[in-house]
Design an enzyme around this catalytic site. Structure first.
Site, PDB file in Angstrom:
ATOM      1  N   GLY A  12       0.776  -1.234   0.000  1.00  0.00           N
ATOM      2  CA  GLY A  12       0.000   0.000   0.000  1.00  0.00           C
ATOM      3  C   GLY A  12       0.810   1.288   0.000  1.00  0.00           C
ATOM      4  N   ASN A  14       1.509   2.958  -2.605  1.00  0.00           N
ATOM      5  CA  ASN A  14       0.796   3.865  -3.523  1.00  0.00           C
ATOM      6  C   ASN A  14      -0.448   4.447  -2.846  1.00  0.00           C
ATOM      7  OD1 ASN A  14       2.070   4.034  -6.316  1.00  0.00           O
ATOM      8  ND2 ASN A  14       2.183   1.845  -5.888  1.00  0.00           N
ATOM      9  N   ASN A 108      -5.071   2.717 -13.360  1.00  0.00           N
ATOM     10  CA  ASN A 108      -4.129   1.734 -12.816  1.00  0.00           C
ATOM     11  C   ASN A 108      -2.720   2.312 -12.870  1.00  0.00           C
ATOM     12  OD1 ASN A 108      -3.208  -0.940 -11.989  1.00  0.00           O
ATOM     13  ND2 ASN A 108      -2.483  -1.207 -14.090  1.00  0.00           N
ATOM     14  N   HIS A 110       1.103   1.161 -13.382  1.00  0.00           N
ATOM     15  CA  HIS A 110       1.900   0.020 -13.856  1.00  0.00           C
ATOM     16  C   HIS A 110       3.385   0.394 -13.811  1.00  0.00           C
ATOM     17  CE1 HIS A 110       2.841  -3.652 -15.963  1.00  0.00           C
ATOM     18  NE2 HIS A 110       3.677  -2.954 -16.704  1.00  0.00           N
ATOM     19  N   ASP A 151      -3.506  -3.600 -19.294  1.00  0.00           N
ATOM     20  CA  ASP A 151      -2.555  -2.484 -19.467  1.00  0.00           C
ATOM     21  C   ASP A 151      -2.738  -1.774 -20.816  1.00  0.00           C
ATOM     22  OD1 ASP A 151      -1.387  -3.000 -16.964  1.00  0.00           O
ATOM     23  OD2 ASP A 151       0.011  -4.437 -17.818  1.00  0.00           O
ATOM     24  N   GLU A 181       6.355   6.150  -9.549  1.00  0.00           N
ATOM     25  CA  GLU A 181       4.967   5.736  -9.285  1.00  0.00           C
ATOM     26  C   GLU A 181       4.204   6.692  -8.378  1.00  0.00           C
ATOM     27  OE1 GLU A 181       4.183   1.635  -8.250  1.00  0.00           O
ATOM     28  OE2 GLU A 181       5.963   0.976  -9.298  1.00  0.00           O
TER      29      GLU A 181
HETATM   30  C1  GRF Z   1       3.544  -1.279  -7.421  1.00  0.00           C
HETATM   31  O1  GRF Z   1       4.804  -1.557  -7.936  1.00  0.00           O
HETATM   32  C2  GRF Z   1       2.574  -1.070  -8.558  1.00  0.00           C
HETATM   33  O2  GRF Z   1       3.122  -0.478  -9.674  1.00  0.00           O
HETATM   34  C3  GRF Z   1       2.194  -2.466  -8.888  1.00  0.00           C
HETATM   35  O3  GRF Z   1       2.133  -3.121  -7.627  1.00  0.00           O
HETATM   36  C4  GRF Z   1       2.969  -2.471  -6.693  1.00  0.00           C
HETATM   37  C5  GRF Z   1       2.145  -2.087  -5.514  1.00  0.00           C
HETATM   38  O4  GRF Z   1       2.868  -1.579  -4.452  1.00  0.00           O
HETATM   39  N1  GRF Z   1       1.030  -2.507  -9.705  1.00  0.00           N
HETATM   40  P1  GRF Z   1       2.132  -0.984  -3.182  1.00  0.00           P
HETATM   41  O5  GRF Z   1       1.188  -2.036  -2.621  1.00  0.00           O
HETATM   42  O6  GRF Z   1       1.396   0.255  -3.581  1.00  0.00           O
HETATM   43  O7  GRF Z   1       3.235  -0.677  -2.208  1.00  0.00           O
END
Ligand code: GRF
Length: 198
Positions: A12, A14, A108, A110, A151, A181
């Site tokens: 988590g 992100n 999303n 990626h 994607d 990200e």
């Molecule tokens: C990230 O690398 C994202 O790009 C991918 O899964 C990972 C998730 O990381 N889709 P987090 O759970 O947000 O730390």
């Protein structure tokens, strides 16, 4: 003000970036109403709790098929008047019906520069392993709309990250998150909440 649902499966980071982005006004006109996880042990759930965000867990194995699984998720999205779904490391591939229902309302993140290193099988560390195996010198991350092709939806924001000769998949994964990200996810959400993406 857009009501956001963040779908998670793991750490988590992100999700945390979005929470921080809202708290420090890098994202305006958006609020996280709901966190949805397909993994009851996801640390993302702790992050939601610490920030007083409602979270729900939907385990795929508890349901007979993907339609019933998604029906339960949709009921909760509707009850919470969700306008935007952010897939932030969510590992379940959503059905065509779900994607169609929320056309242009699902984004999303990626961890590569789409159209490189994306599509079926390119998730998590696999992406970064493939980047290193191919020997590319630049990778990055992409935020895109979700359509029925994995994607394959319209690209909203991308950012490049340099690959170092001594990178491991793990070191590259971390740098892509830190340098790309988290920041592009905030940028994309703010653009959508403020109608700046056409
Ligand atoms: C990230 O690398 C994202 O790009 C991918 O899964 C990972 C998730 O990381 N889709 P987090 O759970 O947000 O730390």
């Amino acid at each position: 003000m857009l009501n956001i649902a963040v779908f998670v499966s793991g750490g988590g980071t992100n999700l945390q970036a979005i929470i921080d982005g809202i708290n420090n006004n890098q994202i305006t006109n958006g609020v996280i109403k709901l966190v949805i996880s397909n993994n009851s042990k996801a640390y993302a759930l702790e992050r939601a709790k610490k920030n007083n965000i409602k979270s729900l867990v939907f385990l795929k194995n508890d349901y007979d098929n993907i339609n019933i699984y998604e029906k339960n998720i949709i009921e909760n999205l509707e009850e919470n008047f969700i306008d935007l779904i952010v897939l932030a490391g969510f590992t379940t591939i959503l059905s065509k019906n779900f994607v169609k229902k929320y056309e242009n309302k699902i984004i999303n993140i990626h961890p590569s520069l789409i159209p490189s290193f994306c599509g079926d099988g390119f998730y998590g560390l696999n992406v970064h392993k493939a980047v290193l195996d191919r020997g590319v010198k630049i990778t990055g991350a992409t935020v895109h709309f979700v359509n029925e092709i994995v994607d394959g939806g319209d690209i909203i924001v991308q950012k490049a990250v340099e690959v170092f000769s001594n990178d491991t998949p793990e070191s590259l994964q971390l740098r892509v998150m830190q340098e790309a990200e988290w920041s592009i996810l905030i940028q994309a959400i703010d653009m959508i909440c403020n109608n700046k993406f056409h």
